[in-house]
Design an enzyme around this catalytic site. Sequence first.
Site, mmCIF file in Angstrom:
data_model
loop_
_atom_site.group_PDB
_atom_site.id
_atom_site.type_symbol
_atom_site.label_atom_id
_atom_site.label_comp_id
_atom_site.label_asym_id
_atom_site.label_seq_id
_atom_site.Cartn_x
_atom_site.Cartn_y
_atom_site.Cartn_z
ATOM 1 N N GLN A 129 -12.916 -3.725 0.644
ATOM 2 C CA GLN A 129 -11.794 -3.764 0.128
ATOM 3 C C GLN A 129 -11.232 -2.603 0.274
ATOM 4 O O GLN A 129 -11.298 -1.875 -1.062
ATOM 5 C CB GLN A 129 -11.435 -4.802 -0.976
ATOM 6 C CG GLN A 129 -10.172 -4.906 -1.296
ATOM 7 C CD GLN A 129 -10.569 -5.357 -3.423
ATOM 8 O OE1 GLN A 129 -11.303 -4.587 -3.566
ATOM 9 N NE2 GLN A 129 -9.138 -6.171 -3.296
ATOM 10 N N SER A 132 -7.487 1.181 -3.295
ATOM 11 C CA SER A 132 -7.713 1.689 -4.894
ATOM 12 C C SER A 132 -7.840 3.488 -4.347
ATOM 13 O O SER A 132 -8.132 3.430 -3.188
ATOM 14 C CB SER A 132 -8.739 1.965 -5.938
ATOM 15 O OG SER A 132 -8.770 0.689 -5.987
ATOM 16 N N SER A 164 -16.074 -0.090 -2.947
ATOM 17 C CA SER A 164 -17.564 -1.153 -3.448
ATOM 18 C C SER A 164 -17.975 -1.945 -2.251
ATOM 19 O O SER A 164 -17.614 -2.058 -1.130
ATOM 20 C CB SER A 164 -17.638 -2.462 -3.708
ATOM 21 O OG SER A 164 -16.300 -1.798 -5.496
ATOM 22 N N GLU A 247 -9.068 -12.500 -5.601
ATOM 23 C CA GLU A 247 -9.908 -11.589 -6.118
ATOM 24 C C GLU A 247 -9.991 -12.216 -7.897
ATOM 25 O O GLU A 247 -10.998 -12.515 -8.410
ATOM 26 C CB GLU A 247 -10.187 -9.794 -6.101
ATOM 27 C CG GLU A 247 -10.427 -9.114 -7.013
ATOM 28 C CD GLU A 247 -10.071 -8.058 -6.952
ATOM 29 O OE1 GLU A 247 -9.220 -7.032 -6.660
ATOM 30 O OE2 GLU A 247 -11.069 -6.751 -6.597
HETATM 31 C C1 LIG Z 1 -16.983 -1.924 -10.495
HETATM 32 C C2 LIG Z 1 -15.791 -1.579 -9.623
HETATM 33 C C3 LIG Z 1 -15.554 -2.027 -8.319
HETATM 34 C C4 LIG Z 1 -14.143 -1.767 -7.988
HETATM 35 N N1 LIG Z 1 -14.598 -2.626 -6.404
HETATM 36 C C5 LIG Z 1 -13.227 -2.043 -5.690
HETATM 37 C C6 LIG Z 1 -13.183 -2.283 -4.432
HETATM 38 O O1 LIG Z 1 -13.743 -2.185 -4.057
HETATM 39 N N2 LIG Z 1 -12.061 -1.693 -3.846
HETATM 40 C C7 LIG Z 1 -10.920 -1.594 -4.391
HETATM 41 O O2 LIG Z 1 -9.843 -1.219 -3.854
HETATM 42 N N3 LIG Z 1 -11.043 -0.830 -5.724
HETATM 43 C C8 LIG Z 1 -11.624 -1.408 -6.225
HETATM 44 N N4 LIG Z 1 -12.153 -0.648 -7.580
HETATM 45 C C9 LIG Z 1 -11.266 -0.504 -8.313
HETATM 46 C C10 LIG Z 1 -10.172 -0.750 -9.269
HETATM 47 O O3 LIG Z 1 -9.717 -2.253 -8.614
HETATM 48 C C11 LIG Z 1 -9.600 0.003 -10.506
HETATM 49 O O4 LIG Z 1 -10.423 0.859 -11.148
HETATM 50 C C12 LIG Z 1 -8.556 -0.504 -11.070
HETATM 51 O O5 LIG Z 1 -7.825 -1.293 -10.528
HETATM 52 C C13 LIG Z 1 -8.217 0.674 -12.265
HETATM 53 O O6 LIG Z 1 -7.070 1.808 -11.361
HETATM 54 P P1 LIG Z 1 -7.479 3.080 -11.651
HETATM 55 O O7 LIG Z 1 -9.140 3.813 -11.907
HETATM 56 O O8 LIG Z 1 -6.915 4.277 -10.747
HETATM 57 O O9 LIG Z 1 -6.604 3.207 -13.439
HETATM 58 P P2 LIG Z 1 -5.341 3.563 -14.047
HETATM 59 O O10 LIG Z 1 -5.081 2.688 -13.038
HETATM 60 O O11 LIG Z 1 -5.509 4.621 -13.278
HETATM 61 O O12 LIG Z 1 -5.969 3.038 -15.653
HETATM 62 C C14 LIG Z 1 -6.015 4.005 -16.077
HETATM 63 C C15 LIG Z 1 -5.927 3.405 -18.194
HETATM 64 O O13 LIG Z 1 -4.499 3.251 -17.711
HETATM 65 C C16 LIG Z 1 -4.601 1.774 -18.088
HETATM 66 N N5 LIG Z 1 -3.277 1.165 -17.955
HETATM 67 C C17 LIG Z 1 -3.085 1.533 -16.038
HETATM 68 N N6 LIG Z 1 -1.420 1.191 -16.631
HETATM 69 C C18 LIG Z 1 -1.384 0.127 -17.322
HETATM 70 C C19 LIG Z 1 -0.270 -0.695 -17.632
HETATM 71 N N7 LIG Z 1 0.192 -0.306 -16.951
HETATM 72 N N8 LIG Z 1 -0.162 -0.584 -19.379
HETATM 73 C C20 LIG Z 1 -1.376 -0.353 -20.098
HETATM 74 N N9 LIG Z 1 -2.426 0.269 -19.591
HETATM 75 C C21 LIG Z 1 -1.888 0.853 -18.375
HETATM 76 C C22 LIG Z 1 -5.722 1.195 -17.461
HETATM 77 O O14 LIG Z 1 -5.913 -0.127 -18.132
HETATM 78 C C23 LIG Z 1 -7.348 2.141 -18.006
HETATM 79 O O15 LIG Z 1 -7.437 2.416 -19.206
HETATM 80 C C24 LIG Z 1 -13.302 -1.377 -8.354
HETATM 81 C C25 LIG Z 1 -13.407 -0.741 -10.292
HETATM 82 C C26 LIG Z 1 -14.916 -1.185 -10.589
HETATM 83 C C27 LIG Z 1 -14.709 -0.643 -11.707
#
Ligand SMILES: Cc1cc2nc3c(=O)[nH]c(=O)nc-3n(C[C@H](O)[C@H](O)[C@H](O)COP(=O)(O)OP(=O)(O)OC[C@H]3O[C@@H](n4cnc5c(N)ncnc54)[C@H](O)[C@@H]3O)c2cc1C
Length: 401
Positions: A129, A132, A164, A247
């Site tokens: 996928q 992100s 992933s 998902e």
């Molecule tokens: C094990 C794992 C597998 C994954 N696999 C995939 C994959 O296969 N494909 C893919 O595309 N993505 C994947 N991801 C990514 C995942 O979808 C993102 O990490 C997740 O959506 C959070 O985005 P970010 O890491 O950019 O954090 P950010 O969105 O930058 O968030 C940073 C912090 O701010 C907080 N925050 C952000 N917005 C808000 C809000 N509106 N209100 C309150 N708090 C907020 C968050 O809770 C977090 O603590 C994976 C992540 C993990 C951990």
Amino acid sequence: MAEFRIEVRQFLAANARLRTGDESDWSRNVASTDEVVAADFRRRCHEWQKILYDNGWAGLAWPESFGGRGLTPAHQIVFGQEMAEFDVTSGFLTAAQALVGPTLMAHGTPEQQERYLAPLLSGEESWCQLFSEPGAGSDLASIATRAVLDGDEYVVNGQKVWTSSAQYADFGILIARTDPDAPKHGGITYFIVDMNSPGIDVRPLVQAQGVAHFNEVFLSDVRIPADNMVGPLGGGWKVTKTTLRSESSMISGASQSTGYPTVIATARRTGAVNDPVMRQKLAQVYSDERILKWMGWRTQTAVMQGRYELALHGSLLKNFFTNALTHRVELGLEMEGAEGMLLHEAEGDGFWQYQCLNQFAPKIGGGTEQVHKNNVSEQVLGLPRELLEDRDMPWIETRRS
Ligand SMILES: Cc1cc2nc3c(=O)[nH]c(=O)nc-3n(C[C@H](O)[C@H](O)[C@H](O)COP(=O)(O)OP(=O)(O)OC[C@H]3O[C@@H](n4cnc5c(N)ncnc54)[C@H](O)[C@@H]3O)c2cc1C
């Protein structure tokens, strides 16, 4: 349904071994530091999926026209309940099916459905996928990867992250910006990309456990045939929401696994069973496990009876599950005492140490704990929606990290 359950049990008993429920469970090998062990895990996932497919147990709730059995979600639940007792998994293939299958069934062209659904269901082809990005996770509609039409192909440039299993994937579902002047949700298009296309550079990201579950994926002038577009040009957000909904139900459906036998095994080994303070904590963890199970049963029963309004919101289930996991892991390490500071030298090849490092994956993946709290506040408690001042602004003018 009772007859169906018997049929499921007979199939499983003939093809799989019962799960012991302790650290010998091989499904942990998905993230083994030993590449031979990890490769063996993937092989066993493919093999199990093929057994399911060949015997008519894959895609139970998929329509027959798409290669499934055309049964109900209730049948799928019963199968999942029974399979949980056995030491088998399709691992990362299950996630791909949950994300890609419903999306292609709802939005794919007949040609795309014909080409991709059967090998997806049999586990012959694996997917990742590509959503992100470094500047777009929780706020996914901010993606900056660009796709520009050139003849009958789109040329894609950008970077994805946390992808992933991209290092093993044959195909990816990719969202890219095709119109930077449209509001951010409006200028996104959804594609299928062949992961062997020239210009795709997959770089594994090594996690604290020393393994690479996910990757950075760089796309440089990657050419995607226009026929690989899923849904309309600029209509990718609606398609993306189908994927994200699938998902969420996959994650909340899987949020029931209990690790209590392992907790008790550690308590007996370390003598914590005789410590009154530790016994209190064991009771707390046990309560978490029971509540989680009942929450899951409530949702499953609601689905099985078609009374969806009684199902618990998936965000509640996911957050309860991840918090229960944290309580369990903290107790495991506390019971081990000084041994808890070791890694592979600790009991069970560092079982609790691995769980400790791994607990953050479900807390972040599939939406962070905070984002799920927002969902609960808006969708369960009916509180006012979060203010998004850039919702109607052209994406190009929005503030981005
Ligand atoms: C094990 C794992 C597998 C994954 N696999 C995939 C994959 O296969 N494909 C893919 O595309 N993505 C994947 N991801 C990514 C995942 O979808 C993102 O990490 C997740 O959506 C959070 O985005 P970010 O890491 O950019 O954090 P950010 O969105 O930058 O968030 C940073 C912090 O701010 C907080 N925050 C952000 N917005 C808000 C809000 N509106 N209100 C309150 N708090 C907020 C968050 O809770 C977090 O603590 C994976 C992540 C993990 C951990």
